[in-house]
Design a protein around this motif. Sequence first.
Motif, PDB file in Angstrom:
ATOM      1  N   GLU A   1       0.798  -1.282   0.033  1.00 18.87           N
ATOM      2  CA  GLU A   1      -0.123  -0.157   0.042  1.00 18.87           C
ATOM      3  C   GLU A   1       0.732   1.390   0.115  1.00 18.87           C
ATOM      4  O   GLU A   1       0.430   2.089  -0.473  1.00 18.87           O
ATOM      5  CB  GLU A   1      -0.808   0.019   1.318  1.00 18.87           C
ATOM      6  CG  GLU A   1      -1.951  -1.072   1.254  1.00 18.87           C
ATOM      7  CD  GLU A   1      -2.748  -1.096   2.503  1.00 18.87           C
ATOM      8  OE1 GLU A   1      -2.687   0.116   3.301  1.00 18.87           O
ATOM      9  OE2 GLU A   1      -3.266  -2.152   2.769  1.00 18.87           O
ATOM     10  N   LEU A   2       2.091   1.109   0.545  1.00 16.78           N
ATOM     11  CA  LEU A   2       2.970   2.054   0.444  1.00 16.78           C
ATOM     12  C   LEU A   2       3.665   2.571  -0.760  1.00 16.78           C
ATOM     13  O   LEU A   2       4.365   3.646  -1.119  1.00 16.78           O
ATOM     14  CB  LEU A   2       3.967   2.233   1.714  1.00 16.78           C
ATOM     15  CG  LEU A   2       3.500   1.957   3.089  1.00 16.78           C
ATOM     16  CD1 LEU A   2       4.952   1.811   3.971  1.00 16.78           C
ATOM     17  CD2 LEU A   2       2.988   3.364   3.497  1.00 16.78           C
ATOM     18  N   GLN A   3       3.557   1.909  -1.803  1.00 19.23           N
ATOM     19  CA  GLN A   3       4.287   1.776  -3.239  1.00 19.23           C
ATOM     20  C   GLN A   3       3.655   3.297  -3.851  1.00 19.23           C
ATOM     21  O   GLN A   3       4.540   3.889  -4.526  1.00 19.23           O
ATOM     22  CB  GLN A   3       4.001   0.739  -3.961  1.00 19.23           C
ATOM     23  CG  GLN A   3       4.808  -0.484  -3.594  1.00 19.23           C
ATOM     24  CD  GLN A   3       4.225  -1.849  -4.492  1.00 19.23           C
ATOM     25  OE1 GLN A   3       3.541  -1.479  -5.266  1.00 19.23           O
ATOM     26  NE2 GLN A   3       5.178  -2.769  -4.331  1.00 19.23           N
ATOM     27  N   GLU A   4       2.534   3.772  -3.525  1.00 20.02           N
ATOM     28  CA  GLU A   4       1.863   4.949  -4.143  1.00 20.02           C
ATOM     29  C   GLU A   4       2.437   6.127  -3.121  1.00 20.02           C
ATOM     30  O   GLU A   4       1.485   6.826  -2.883  1.00 20.02           O
ATOM     31  CB  GLU A   4       0.558   4.896  -4.338  1.00 20.02           C
ATOM     32  CG  GLU A   4       0.139   3.692  -5.408  1.00 20.02           C
ATOM     33  CD  GLU A   4       0.629   3.980  -6.579  1.00 20.02           C
ATOM     34  OE1 GLU A   4       0.701   4.834  -7.179  1.00 20.02           O
ATOM     35  OE2 GLU A   4       0.812   2.838  -7.482  1.00 20.02           O
TER      36      GLU A   4
ATOM     37  N   THR B   1       1.045   9.705  -3.883  1.00 19.39           N
ATOM     38  CA  THR B   1      -0.613   9.948  -3.473  1.00 19.39           C
ATOM     39  C   THR B   1      -0.849   9.941  -1.912  1.00 19.39           C
ATOM     40  O   THR B   1      -1.902  10.203  -1.696  1.00 19.39           O
ATOM     41  CB  THR B   1      -1.321   8.748  -4.135  1.00 19.39           C
ATOM     42  OG1 THR B   1      -1.202   7.677  -3.577  1.00 19.39           O
ATOM     43  CG2 THR B   1      -1.359   8.933  -5.668  1.00 19.39           C
ATOM     44  N   MET B   2       0.237   9.496  -1.240  1.00 22.60           N
ATOM     45  CA  MET B   2       0.071   9.756   0.184  1.00 22.60           C
ATOM     46  C   MET B   2       0.199  10.914   0.663  1.00 22.60           C
ATOM     47  O   MET B   2       1.072  11.732   0.484  1.00 22.60           O
ATOM     48  CB  MET B   2       0.935   8.673   0.814  1.00 22.60           C
ATOM     49  CG  MET B   2       0.674   7.164   0.561  1.00 22.60           C
ATOM     50  SD  MET B   2       1.765   6.047   1.362  1.00 22.60           S
ATOM     51  CE  MET B   2       1.317   6.305   3.165  1.00 22.60           C
ATOM     52  N   ASP B   3      -0.363  11.061   1.898  1.00 22.01           N
ATOM     53  CA  ASP B   3      -0.256  12.461   2.748  1.00 22.01           C
ATOM     54  C   ASP B   3       1.138  12.414   3.366  1.00 22.01           C
ATOM     55  O   ASP B   3       1.615  11.605   4.110  1.00 22.01           O
ATOM     56  CB  ASP B   3      -1.237  12.542   3.651  1.00 22.01           C
ATOM     57  CG  ASP B   3      -1.336  13.667   4.385  1.00 22.01           C
ATOM     58  OD1 ASP B   3      -0.499  14.792   4.310  1.00 22.01           O
ATOM     59  OD2 ASP B   3      -2.212  13.814   5.349  1.00 22.01           O
TER      60      ASP B   3
ATOM     61  N   ALA C   1       5.976  10.698   7.169  1.00 23.08           N
ATOM     62  CA  ALA C   1       7.167  11.109   7.820  1.00 23.08           C
ATOM     63  C   ALA C   1       7.132  10.316   9.295  1.00 23.08           C
ATOM     64  O   ALA C   1       8.108   9.866   9.539  1.00 23.08           O
ATOM     65  CB  ALA C   1       6.857  12.548   8.325  1.00 23.08           C
ATOM     66  N   PRO C   2       5.924   9.989   9.792  1.00 25.97           N
ATOM     67  CA  PRO C   2       6.014   9.213  11.302  1.00 25.97           C
ATOM     68  C   PRO C   2       6.356   7.729  10.852  1.00 25.97           C
ATOM     69  O   PRO C   2       7.082   7.525  11.953  1.00 25.97           O
ATOM     70  CB  PRO C   2       4.682   9.352  11.901  1.00 25.97           C
ATOM     71  CG  PRO C   2       4.022  10.504  11.181  1.00 25.97           C
ATOM     72  CD  PRO C   2       4.651  10.628   9.893  1.00 25.97           C
ATOM     73  N   ILE C   3       6.176   7.302   9.824  1.00 28.43           N
ATOM     74  CA  ILE C   3       6.340   5.879   9.582  1.00 28.43           C
ATOM     75  C   ILE C   3       7.924   5.957   9.427  1.00 28.43           C
ATOM     76  O   ILE C   3       8.656   4.896   9.995  1.00 28.43           O
ATOM     77  CB  ILE C   3       5.501   5.337   8.280  1.00 28.43           C
ATOM     78  CG1 ILE C   3       4.156   5.368   8.555  1.00 28.43           C
ATOM     79  CG2 ILE C   3       6.456   4.120   7.897  1.00 28.43           C
ATOM     80  CD1 ILE C   3       3.554   4.957   7.423  1.00 28.43           C
TER      81      ILE C   3
END
Length: 162
Positions: free
Chosen positions: A49-52, A55-57, A62-64
């Motif tokens: 899910e993190l591949q995009e 499109t992520m906020d 940053a916290p991840i």
Amino acid sequence: MENKIENYAGFWIRFLAWLIDNVVINTIMWILILPLLGALGLHFAALEELQELETMDPDMIAPIVLSIVPGIITINLLVSWMYFALLQSSAKQATVGKMALNLIVTDLNGDRLTFARASLRYFSKILSSAIFMIGYIMAAFTEKHQALHDLIANTYVIRKYP
């Protein structure tokens, strides 16, 4: 005291040992880090899910990153330090890569390293890496095939059986 060591390991065999050691360390790192990521809820499905990223906020990314990267760096540093320092100060005097190629690390008298000297040698590798790995490349040009970290820690890498 004059040095009686004559069978110094050259640059290319040391480089091959370094490659083997990196495979071993990276394997250990994956074994340690995958459960850590799972504990943080970052299993493979979540990573897909993190591949995009575009499109992520950004406030979500940053916290991840800030929660994972310091832990990975710390684990890598500890694993690498213990791997090199414990193995090079052991009775074998060598890491897995050096053992595979019949190389050992000695002090200037040909004796086994203490844990403190092996640790100094490990942390001196930061300087050897600092400018385009020149500290490592020095081993190809110094008389006794010493890299910068060997010169700092007063060590040699030699062939176990000349």
